[in-house]
Design an enzyme around this catalytic site. Sequence first.
Site, PDB file in Angstrom:
ATOM      1  N   SER A   2       0.747  -1.112  -0.051  1.00 36.95           N
ATOM      2  CA  SER A   2       0.137   0.090   0.069  1.00 36.95           C
ATOM      3  C   SER A   2       0.862   1.410  -0.172  1.00 36.95           C
ATOM      4  O   SER A   2       1.695   1.469  -0.874  1.00 36.95           O
ATOM      5  CB  SER A   2      -0.808   0.020   1.177  1.00 36.95           C
ATOM      6  N   MET A   3       0.849   2.014   1.179  1.00 36.22           N
ATOM      7  CA  MET A   3       1.770   3.212   0.908  1.00 36.22           C
ATOM      8  C   MET A   3       3.273   2.903   1.005  1.00 36.22           C
ATOM      9  O   MET A   3       4.033   3.438   0.722  1.00 36.22           O
ATOM     10  CB  MET A   3       1.381   4.234   2.242  1.00 36.22           C
ATOM     11  N   ASP A  13     -10.231  -5.430  -3.853  1.00 39.23           N
ATOM     12  CA  ASP A  13      -9.270  -4.677  -2.811  1.00 39.23           C
ATOM     13  C   ASP A  13     -10.346  -3.454  -2.481  1.00 39.23           C
ATOM     14  O   ASP A  13     -10.747  -2.580  -3.204  1.00 39.23           O
ATOM     15  CB  ASP A  13      -8.161  -3.871  -3.465  1.00 39.23           C
ATOM     16  N   HIS A  16      -7.179  -6.290   0.657  1.00 40.62           N
ATOM     17  CA  HIS A  16      -6.227  -5.241   0.581  1.00 40.62           C
ATOM     18  C   HIS A  16      -4.784  -5.583   1.398  1.00 40.62           C
ATOM     19  O   HIS A  16      -3.766  -5.467   0.795  1.00 40.62           O
ATOM     20  CB  HIS A  16      -6.378  -3.870   0.942  1.00 40.62           C
TER      21      HIS A  16
END
Length: 253
Positions: free
Chosen positions: A93-94, A194, A224
């Site tokens: 993700s980030m 997701d 996710h």
Amino acid sequence: MPLIPGAEPLSHDGGPIGVLVIHGFTSSPKSMRPWAEHLVEAGFTVEMPRLPGHGTTWQDMSVTRWEDWYAEVDRVLTSLLSRCEQVFVMGLSMGGSLALRLAERRGADIAGIVLVNPAVHTERKEAVLLPVLRHLVKAFPGIRNDIKKPGVDEGAYEKMPLQCFYSLQSAWKDIRADIRSVTVPVVLLRSREDHVVEPSNAAWILANVASTDVTEVVLENSYHVATIDHDAELIFTTSVDFVHRVAGSAAQA
């Protein structure tokens, strides 16, 4: 401030290949620990930092910005380079966003990157209101534990600080502007379903990086936070195989 259980960073000195493992926004190393431990078992030198403001309380995070998170992974990358012959960066993700930024700014120092459900934009309608909302509201309900496997917790915050989300959007803007600077080998793993990061993120990244060695893997049975979901083992084996392939090619060259 006490840490969320499992949010401790991981540092392991192994072989000459180093791996930097980066967790996601409002989350913690807990979401990445099984992956990092698998990389340790594979014989790599592994660093999994706890990003500033993460793993404690959302109030701690609220005073940090994306420059703080990037500075930490940049520091750890430099540390790995002082001890290893090659370094790979892997993020969720980030964490994938930060891996892309490292590849843009320090591509010569990185052998390859592995991205799991990375983000470079959002389609959430409320995001356009952030420039104003962040001055009026401190936090929204958090986006956490988007995990198909029952009973699994990633160690993320119940609330999402809006100033931090606004800062993350600034990071995405910079990443998109410099995406053609990414030339290192890339593996991108994305979940078919997701509920946090839209599919358009992976599509945009794959279409815009300048790398010639690019692999996409679709995760069919995870949401996710796929690193602790049903497809975790596929992520682990794919990343190790990728390191061995790229590192072996470099050694032969």
